[in-house]
Design an enzyme around this catalytic site. Sequence first.
Site, short mmCIF file in Angstrom:
data_model
loop_
_atom_site.label_atom_id
_atom_site.label_comp_id
_atom_site.label_asym_id
_atom_site.label_seq_id
_atom_site.Cartn_x
_atom_site.Cartn_y
_atom_site.Cartn_z
N TYR B 108 12.26 20.42 -8.89
CA TYR B 108 12.15 18.97 -9.02
C TYR B 108 11.71 18.34 -7.70
O TYR B 108 12.12 18.79 -6.62
CB TYR B 108 13.51 18.36 -9.38
CG TYR B 108 13.94 18.54 -10.80
CD1 TYR B 108 13.54 17.65 -11.80
CD2 TYR B 108 14.79 19.58 -11.14
CE1 TYR B 108 13.96 17.81 -13.10
CE2 TYR B 108 15.22 19.75 -12.46
CZ TYR B 108 14.81 18.85 -13.43
OH TYR B 108 15.24 19.01 -14.72
N HIS B 160 12.75 22.17 -19.98
CA HIS B 160 13.10 20.91 -20.65
C HIS B 160 12.50 19.71 -19.94
O HIS B 160 12.26 19.74 -18.74
CB HIS B 160 14.63 20.74 -20.73
CG HIS B 160 15.28 20.60 -19.39
ND1 HIS B 160 15.58 21.69 -18.62
CD2 HIS B 160 15.67 19.51 -18.68
CE1 HIS B 160 16.14 21.29 -17.49
NE2 HIS B 160 16.20 19.96 -17.49
#
Lengths: 206, 242
Positions: B108, B160
């Site tokens: 991330y 996801h």
Amino acid sequence: MSEQLNYLKESASQTAGPYVHIGLAPGAAGFDIYKQELGWDIAGPNAKGERIRVEGRVIDGMGAPIKDVLLEVWQANAEGHHAHPEGGGPVEDGFRGWGRVITDFETGEWGFDTVKPGKTRGRNVGTQAPHLNFWIVARGINIGLNTRMYFDDEVEANAKDPVLNLIEWEHRRATLVAKRSERDGVLVYRFDITLQGEDETVFFDV
Amino acid sequence: MTTPGEFYQRDRSVHPPALTPNYKTSVARSPRYSLISLQNSVSEITGPVFGHNDIDAGDNDLLTNYAKAGESPIGERIILHGRVLDENVKPVPNTLVEVWQANAGGRYRHKKDTYLAPIEPNFGGCGRTLTDENGYYYFRTVKPGAYPWRNMVNNWRPAHVHVSVFGSSFVQRLITQCYFEGDPLIPICPIVQTIPDPDAIEQLTAKLDLKASIPLDTIAYRFDIVLRGRRSTLFENRLEGN
């Protein structure tokens, strides 16, 4: 039975996770991507009424502040109108009534500036005391938590409020009432949200 | 003439409970007392309204919204699309959909993420859009990678995309995650498995949608989102108490 009637089922909630800021407040994640992030200006420049600041922390079951929590707030303007077609009446130009608030990553303190809302209409008759609706998500919170914040200087209205009165345990009503103070000429309401323990904040299934 | 009424009581059987000990962080972050059930008042039935002034047209293209001109992020190019509907199978138009995700390597872009997979310089990892008048939305992005996380020592998140949706009312507010069909990590992920209902997990699993793909360019996955629906008030509904 609901299948026979062709209703759909609501999509299941999942935790917002630790990196919720990337999607909802990327500046806080550490980068600039959008021309404007949403939810930073709740009341706008033209809102009438008393300018206030609301501050607090969200405390976990160990007594520690949650540093990666994200809160959203939804409120009426000073006349008790929400910025929505069913909101009860017009609002000032630029009044949105919705805010998105994140904590300081070191302290877990959050805060936002807005105007104090007015009384809103009750479900059928009467009024609700001035309040803010909160929705709270974070890592470890599997489904967003709904609560309300009331004001400690609205004793009379709070005493008649249908939602506060719905709470059977009278001492728990106090968990929803923010405490007023003044700091450098700013009206500050303190609202700490406690997830567990004797002082657990009242959360609602709305 | 019917008027829109209150929202259906939330069906908690499809949602994770607050306390799910296999997802350890939930233990200290889950309220212990029962939620107090509240019939909708005006402050629950209303909610923020968003418009095209709030976002930019390119915000839904994660392949370009953070990339340098002429460059694009490494990863499997995908279209993620679908409809936002309510429990009554009615489309939810003009509603804000926001997404965020890891890059193709499972990292991330967040100052708190320290996973050793590298940041992708051309990928921010977030996007947003408004559904059209039929509740339809789409994003272009890369398929996110799986990554390890600290829960038990060897837990891996399935690929996801986090999805945030508003609806027209504050009681419809929802954050969920979109998984991808065929991922072997789905049945062993402690976060996915907080959901007690296998059908509800299936509903969060995007399906390969070959017909929506762009040949020789981008593969597509379909992900429909269902928000709470509301009653039509056939009769005046006077209620006790308030």
